[in-house]
Design an enzyme around this catalytic site. Structure first.
Site, PDB file in Angstrom:
ATOM      1  N   GLY A 131       1.720   5.394 -96.563  1.00 62.55           N
ATOM      2  CA  GLY A 131       0.891   6.360 -95.858  1.00 62.55           C
ATOM      3  C   GLY A 131       1.696   7.450 -95.184  1.00 62.55           C
ATOM      4  CD  GLU A 134      -0.802  12.063 -89.871  1.00 64.38           C
ATOM      5  OE1 GLU A 134      -1.244  12.953 -89.106  1.00 64.38           O
ATOM      6  OE2 GLU A 134       0.001  11.179 -89.521  1.00 64.38           O
ATOM      7  CB  SER A 139       1.909  21.030 -98.395  1.00 62.13           C
ATOM      8  OG  SER A 139       1.014  20.997 -99.474  1.00 62.13           O
ATOM      9  CB  ILE A 164      -3.287   5.845 -98.227  1.00 63.16           C
ATOM     10  CG1 ILE A 164      -3.039   6.830 -97.077  1.00 63.16           C
ATOM     11  CG2 ILE A 164      -2.129   4.870 -98.381  1.00 63.16           C
ATOM     12  CD1 ILE A 164      -1.989   7.899 -97.353  1.00 63.16           C
ATOM     13  CG  LEU A 240       7.378  11.660-100.785  1.00 64.02           C
ATOM     14  CD1 LEU A 240       7.117  12.989-100.076  1.00 64.02           C
ATOM     15  CD2 LEU A 240       6.074  11.111-101.330  1.00 64.02           C
ATOM     16  NE  ARG A 269     -16.110  18.677-137.105  1.00 62.73           N
ATOM     17  CZ  ARG A 269     -17.401  18.411-137.078  1.00 62.73           C
ATOM     18  NH1 ARG A 269     -17.833  17.226-137.476  1.00 62.73           N
ATOM     19  NH2 ARG A 269     -18.268  19.305-136.636  1.00 62.73           N
ATOM     20  CD  GLN A 280      -2.346  31.423-141.526  1.00 61.08           C
ATOM     21  OE1 GLN A 280      -2.665  32.396-140.857  1.00 61.08           O
ATOM     22  NE2 GLN A 280      -1.699  31.533-142.668  1.00 61.08           N
ATOM     23  N   GLY A 341     -16.800  19.838-129.686  1.00 57.22           N
ATOM     24  CA  GLY A 341     -17.764  19.162-128.800  1.00 57.22           C
ATOM     25  C   GLY A 341     -17.382  17.725-128.524  1.00 57.22           C
ATOM     26  CD  GLU A 364       4.258  11.006-104.894  1.00 55.08           C
ATOM     27  OE1 GLU A 364       5.184  11.413-104.174  1.00 55.08           O
ATOM     28  OE2 GLU A 364       3.681   9.936-104.708  1.00 55.08           O
TER      29      GLU A 364
END
Ligand SMILES: Cc1cc2nc3c(=O)[nH]c(=O)nc-3n(C[C@H](O)[C@H](O)[C@H](O)COP(=O)(O)OP(=O)(O)OC[C@H]3O[C@@H](n4cnc5c(N)ncnc54)[C@H](O)[C@@H]3O)c2cc1C
Length: 385
Positions: A131, A134, A139, A164, A240, A269, A280, A341, A364
């Site tokens: 942890g 906050e 950052s 966390i 980290l 497909r 292409q 799709g 991170e």
């Protein structure tokens, strides 16, 4: 040409590295891949996976002693790749447990703390969390408001942590707090009076993972809850760096899965009387994706070799976190278009990877933060504030 390894990087891997990769890939394919779409849809983290990941030897994988597997950084990176090829949530668990919580205890803990937690955590019997963030400090962790003050031979912890990973199920939380001597780390056990958690449930990213808000309301901690070795923000920043390193590799797995699915779909497909792979414009897409993936894999391997040689610097990890995550995001977006799709369906995984990578891009250290770390390393000027 190997479409998923255009630079023949496999040829640079040692047998013991390939063995780890194959073992982790086989486990993930058998145990998680068939049900990951459902876990993601239902926003579930399967707690039983922790023990399986422990048995697989990927928790605290490149830590030595106290029951930790003691592997190399490259082996750990390859494991992260294979886990994230299935889902970033799976790799996130391994990062939180091994790179964040275990590495903090391993590096900064007392012998008693290491002996108490690391064997159980390496086995996946105990879960840890980390942890730092906050509600009002993301950052900029130096603005954290959580405090720990000395009282009666122990400590009293007040404040809140947000986002966390594994926070609500963790047996032990590594919590960073302001003290009169600056930022220090504490081990807080689940169930401590005054320690409560609430899961963040409306995530559209990393749904097969768990993130929580933690609150500390006058939580009394014994003196030996303090991590004795960590002083200042260097403590959390070291962990980290470990987690960021795993991400550099992990996202190449998500990207590889997207490319593989795009190639498979393009070959099968047909439109306008021929496979879409023959157009292409489709070939330009798969060529660009393969080039980008190859460069990302090369970067990960280079950083891994530097880390195993003890020469990896934080700003080099920033190069990898910054560029490999955005590369993976671009590959996922392009791969999605190749599926038309079908590409928006859960069954094809690409949209899940795409959604996951949004969170991976933020945690991170965001792209902006890593850009500023690099900017500072290149110019000698810190531009954060
Ligand atoms: C899924 C998930 C899991 C997480 N797991 C953990 C965990 O286990 N433990 C933990 O401690 N934290 C965790 N985090 C928190 C994560 O590390 C933070 O979200 C991250 O550091 C960004 O902080 P923030 O969200 O408060 O954003 P902010 O810091 O508010 O940033 C918002 C935006 O402003 C930009 N910004 C901020 N400062 C600057 C600047 N100086 N210059 C330019 N732009 C700037 C950022 O780049 C970003 O684009 C997790 C987050 C997520 C989403």
């Amino acid at each position: 040409m190997r479409p998923l390894d255009v630079l023949d990087l496999d040829d640079d891997l040692a047998p013991e590295e390939l063995e780890v990769r194959e073992r982790v890939a086989a486990w993930a394919a058998e145990r998680v891949a068939p049900r990951i779409a459902g876990l993601f849809e239902r926003a579930e983290w399967d707690r039983s996976l922790a023990r399986e990941l422990g048995a697989l030897g990927v928790l605290g994988m490149h830590l030595e002693g106290h029951g930790c597997p003691g592997g190399s950084a490259v082996q750990y990176g390859l494991a992260c790749t294979e886990l994230e090829a299935v889902d970033s949530g799976l790799r996130t668990f391994v990062s939180v447990q091994g790179s964040l919580a275990m590495s903090a205890i391993h590096r900064w803990g007392s012998d008693e703390q290491r002996a108490r937690w690391l064997p159980e955590m390496a086995a996946g019997e105990a879960v840890g969390c980390f942890g730092l963030t906050e509600p009002t400090a993301g950052s900029d962790p130096s603005s954290m408001l959580t405090t720990a003050r000395r009282e009666g031979g122990g400590w009293v912890l007040d404040g809140a942590k947000r986002w966390i990973g594994m926070g609500s199920i963790a047996d032990v939380a590594v919590i960073w707090a302001q003290t009169e001597d600056g930022v220090r780390g504490f081990l807080v056990e689940r169930g401590a009076p005054g320690f409560t958690t609430e899961d963040i449930v409306d995530k559209l990213s990393l749904r097969a993972s768990l993130q929580s808000e933690l609150r500390f309301d006058g939580v009394r901690l014994p003196d030996d809850a303090l991590l004795p070795g960590a002083e200042g923000l260097r403590g959390p920043f070291t962990s980290l760096s470990e987690a960021r390193y795993g991400i550099v590799w992990g996202v190449t797995g998500a990207a590889r899965d997207c490319l593989e699915r795009a190639l498979r779909h393009a070959g099968g497909r047909e439109q306008f009387g021929r496979p879409i792979a023959g157009f292409q414009l489709t070939q330009q897409k798969v060529a660009e994706m393969a080039v980008a993936l190859g460069k990302a894999q090369l970067l990960a391997l280079r950083l891994g070799r530097l880390k195993d040689a003890g020469r990896l610097r934080p700003e080099q990890i920033s190069i990898g976190k910054l560029d490999n995550v955005r590369t993976a995001q671009e590959i996922a977006r392009t791969a999605r278009t190749v599926l038309g799709g079908e590409g928006v369906r859960a069954e094809h995984a690409i949209m899940r990877h795409m959604a996951n990578l949004e969170a991976v891009a933020t945690y991170e250290g965001t792209a902006e933060v890593h850009t500023l770390i690099l900017g500072a390393a290149l110019t000698g000027e810190r531009a954060f504030t």
